[in-house]
Design a protein around this motif. Structure first.
Motif, PDB file in Angstrom:
ATOM      1  N   GLN A 214       0.828  -1.219   0.000  1.00  0.00           N
ATOM      2  CA  GLN A 214       0.000   0.000   0.000  1.00  0.00           C
ATOM      3  C   GLN A 214       0.857   1.263   0.000  1.00  0.00           C
ATOM      4  OE1 GLN A 214      -3.086   0.088   2.927  1.00  0.00           O
ATOM      5  NE2 GLN A 214      -4.151  -1.672   2.037  1.00  0.00           N
TER       6      GLN A 214
ATOM      7  N   ASN B 144       1.153  -3.010 -11.734  1.00  0.00           N
ATOM      8  CA  ASN B 144      -0.241  -3.145 -11.304  1.00  0.00           C
ATOM      9  C   ASN B 144      -1.103  -2.335 -12.263  1.00  0.00           C
ATOM     10  OD1 ASN B 144      -2.765  -2.731  -9.981  1.00  0.00           O
ATOM     11  ND2 ASN B 144      -1.783  -3.280  -8.042  1.00  0.00           N
TER      12      ASN B 144
ATOM     13  N   ASN C  48       5.119  -8.579 -12.761  1.00  0.00           N
ATOM     14  CA  ASN C  48       6.093  -7.502 -12.547  1.00  0.00           C
ATOM     15  C   ASN C  48       7.500  -8.080 -12.703  1.00  0.00           C
ATOM     16  OD1 ASN C  48       7.817  -5.573 -11.505  1.00  0.00           O
ATOM     17  ND2 ASN C  48       6.527  -5.075  -9.744  1.00  0.00           N
TER      18      ASN C  48
HETATM   19  O1  UT7 Z   1       7.604  -2.885  -8.779  1.00  0.00           O
HETATM   20  C1  UT7 Z   1       7.656  -1.863  -7.842  1.00  0.00           C
HETATM   21  C2  UT7 Z   1       6.377  -1.245  -7.701  1.00  0.00           C
HETATM   22  N1  UT7 Z   1       5.474  -2.127  -6.953  1.00  0.00           N
HETATM   23  C3  UT7 Z   1       4.213  -1.833  -6.983  1.00  0.00           C
HETATM   24  O2  UT7 Z   1       3.817  -0.921  -7.654  1.00  0.00           O
HETATM   25  C4  UT7 Z   1       3.247  -2.582  -6.073  1.00  0.00           C
HETATM   26  C5  UT7 Z   1       2.284  -1.609  -5.471  1.00  0.00           C
HETATM   27  N2  UT7 Z   1       1.262  -2.208  -4.616  1.00  0.00           N
HETATM   28  C6  UT7 Z   1       0.273  -2.964  -5.131  1.00  0.00           C
HETATM   29  O3  UT7 Z   1       0.242  -3.255  -6.298  1.00  0.00           O
HETATM   30  C7  UT7 Z   1      -0.832  -3.394  -4.193  1.00  0.00           C
HETATM   31  O4  UT7 Z   1      -0.716  -2.704  -2.973  1.00  0.00           O
HETATM   32  C8  UT7 Z   1      -0.841  -4.927  -3.941  1.00  0.00           C
HETATM   33  C9  UT7 Z   1      -1.279  -5.657  -5.194  1.00  0.00           C
HETATM   34  C10 UT7 Z   1       0.520  -5.396  -3.508  1.00  0.00           C
HETATM   35  C11 UT7 Z   1      -1.857  -5.255  -2.833  1.00  0.00           C
HETATM   36  O5  UT7 Z   1      -3.137  -4.775  -3.194  1.00  0.00           O
HETATM   37  P1  UT7 Z   1      -4.019  -3.977  -2.114  1.00  0.00           P
HETATM   38  O6  UT7 Z   1      -5.287  -3.639  -2.765  1.00  0.00           O
HETATM   39  O7  UT7 Z   1      -3.159  -2.838  -1.613  1.00  0.00           O
HETATM   40  O8  UT7 Z   1      -4.274  -5.079  -1.027  1.00  0.00           O
HETATM   41  P2  UT7 Z   1      -3.926  -5.052   0.527  1.00  0.00           P
HETATM   42  O9  UT7 Z   1      -2.475  -5.151   0.748  1.00  0.00           O
HETATM   43  O10 UT7 Z   1      -4.653  -3.894   1.148  1.00  0.00           O
HETATM   44  O11 UT7 Z   1      -4.626  -6.378   1.043  1.00  0.00           O
HETATM   45  C12 UT7 Z   1      -6.048  -6.494   1.022  1.00  0.00           C
HETATM   46  C13 UT7 Z   1      -6.410  -7.893   1.501  1.00  0.00           C
HETATM   47  C14 UT7 Z   1      -5.725  -8.297   2.805  1.00  0.00           C
HETATM   48  O12 UT7 Z   1      -6.648  -9.023   3.569  1.00  0.00           O
HETATM   49  P3  UT7 Z   1      -7.426  -8.339   4.789  1.00  0.00           P
HETATM   50  O13 UT7 Z   1      -6.343  -7.882   5.735  1.00  0.00           O
HETATM   51  O14 UT7 Z   1      -8.196  -7.202   4.195  1.00  0.00           O
HETATM   52  O15 UT7 Z   1      -8.273  -9.448   5.327  1.00  0.00           O
HETATM   53  C15 UT7 Z   1      -4.625  -9.217   2.339  1.00  0.00           C
HETATM   54  O16 UT7 Z   1      -4.258 -10.163   3.322  1.00  0.00           O
HETATM   55  O17 UT7 Z   1      -5.995  -8.856   0.512  1.00  0.00           O
HETATM   56  C16 UT7 Z   1      -5.281  -9.904   1.165  1.00  0.00           C
HETATM   57  N3  UT7 Z   1      -4.299 -10.453   0.221  1.00  0.00           N
HETATM   58  C17 UT7 Z   1      -4.535 -11.511  -0.561  1.00  0.00           C
HETATM   59  N4  UT7 Z   1      -5.610 -12.299  -0.705  1.00  0.00           N
HETATM   60  C18 UT7 Z   1      -5.532 -13.291  -1.606  1.00  0.00           C
HETATM   61  C19 UT7 Z   1      -3.050 -10.001  -0.011  1.00  0.00           C
HETATM   62  N5  UT7 Z   1      -2.459 -10.770  -0.963  1.00  0.00           N
HETATM   63  C20 UT7 Z   1      -3.370 -11.706  -1.320  1.00  0.00           C
HETATM   64  C21 UT7 Z   1      -3.344 -12.766  -2.248  1.00  0.00           C
HETATM   65  N6  UT7 Z   1      -4.447 -13.539  -2.365  1.00  0.00           N
HETATM   66  N7  UT7 Z   1      -2.272 -13.039  -3.034  1.00  0.00           N
END
Ligand code: UT7
Length: 325
Positions: A218, A255, A282
């Motif tokens: 995030q 993303n 990525n």
């Molecule tokens: O290359 C360098 C640049 N990198 C990037 O640009 C990455 C930038 N960040 C992102 O793309 C996103 O933040 C992510 C794809 C990494 C994560 O997406 P998000 O919408 O920010 O999800 P989150 O971290 O807020 O997680 C939401 C929920 C969590 O569950 P709870 O706590 O809401 O119950 C996570 O545990 O999604 C859950 N979650 C998953 N669920 C199923 C996280 N990873 C997964 C997964 N499968 N693989």
């Protein structure tokens, strides 16, 4: 006479092992970790990624991508007078992956070095090569992004391991009387090293600390959407251009939501954005040259098009290159 740097050929390489989201669901289940195709597609746009086999290194993928780029440019390997490889997954601690690549291409003598700016690495490498060409220090260069991120992934951490893949992209960048690269813009903010890192290091014959990728997704997301708009506007201003001059946006493929946000801010329709994150995941420093080569071979990016390349990643680093293809 002003001297410019122009891309004369592109190439790329993806390892043959392709893993769909369904394959990742199975792989993670073996670690007792739950994920789903729906979550990965909805949050990232990723549907598949490629992983290297044991014994295949960043320099192997780079050599393949470079041979394709040299063929496309009609340039012999022996004519190359500079090699820059952007990678965070080098073959060895040292020598550089660029030196190993040089040997694999059968070249000797020209300078060869790596640039380490994680997912912004290709933008940094292109900026350095452009400056060296314009300064008269090089004429025919290979600029490469090559990564084997699968080796850094923690398959117990579903928040990161589904995001990354392996691959390589390369360009031949040559001195030219016409542009070429119109402007470049690179930045870093070392206060944010902790939000995307592989904190381990080698010492006394052992790996100390954690050698697997850590990311606060995030925090990276929030920083990325801000700086990508800033650097796009900065590079356009340096070149005396505006958003309407852009034929193609090729952002770092991390993303789809970040890419759509950048496109929206620049008022660009998504059909002007090259998207490969769905099939490649990525691939860090390789993602932009991989996407560029894909777009060129698909007939999307054509000679004379104005293209905005944008990278962002660990460091925290970011930047962009505006060029006439
Ligand atoms: O290359 C360098 C640049 N990198 C990037 O640009 C990455 C930038 N960040 C992102 O793309 C996103 O933040 C992510 C794809 C990494 C994560 O997406 P998000 O919408 O920010 O999800 P989150 O971290 O807020 O997680 C939401 C929920 C969590 O569950 P709870 O706590 O809401 O119950 C996570 O545990 O999604 C859950 N979650 C998953 N669920 C199923 C996280 N990873 C997964 C997964 N499968 N693989």
């Amino acid at each position: 006479m002003t001297r410019f740097a122009r891309i004369s050929g592109t190439g790329s390489c993806l390892p043959s092992l392709k893993l769909t989201n369904a394959d990742m669901v199975d792989r993670l289940a073996a670690h007792g970790v739950d994920t789903s195709d729906e979550w990965i597609v909805e949050r990232t746009g990723i549907r598949a990624r490629h992983f290297v086999a044991d014994g295949v290194y960043a320099s192997d993928l780079a050599a393949h991508a470079c041979r394709q780029a040299l063929d496309a440019a009609g340039v012999a390997a022996g004519e190359i007078d500079l090699i820059i490889v952007a990678t965070s997954t080098p073959d060895m601690v040292f020598p550089s992956t660029a030196s190993i690549l040089q040997r694999k291409l059968g070249i000797t003598g020209c300078p060869a070095f790596d640039v380490q700016a994680v997912c912004s690495g290709f933008i940094y490498a292109l900026t350095v090569a452009d400056a060296m060409i314009r300064a008269g220090s090089a004429r025919k260069t290979l600029v490469v992004g090559s990564e084997v991120f699968s080796r850094l992934l923690d398959f117990n951490d579903r928040t990161t391991c589904v995001l990354f893949g392996d691959g390589s992209g390369a360009v031949v960048l040559e001195a030219s009387e016409t542009p070429g690269i119109l402007a470049t813009d690179i930045h870093a903010d070392g206060r944010h090293t902790g939000i995307l890192c592989v904190p381990g290091h080698v010492s006394g014959g052992q790996i100390l600390g954690d050698p697997l990728l850590k990311m606060d997704g995030q925090a990276v997301f929030k920083l990325a959407v801000g700086v990508l708009e800033d650097t796009a506007r900065a590079v356009l201003a340096k070149a005396g251009k505006t958003e309407v001059d852009i034929d193609w946006l090729i952002p770092h493929q991390a993303n789809i939501r970040i890419m759509s946000s950048t496109a929206r801010k620049l008022k660009l329709p998504m059909d002007k954005v090259v998207v490969t994150v769905d099939q490649h995941g990525n691939t860090s420093a390789a993602s932009i040259p991989l996407a560029l080569d894909h777009a060129v071979r698909q007939g999307q990016v054509q000679k004379g098009d104005t293209v905005l390349l944008e990278g962002v990643g660990g460091g925290f680093t970011w930047g962009s290159v505006l060029l006439d293809f």
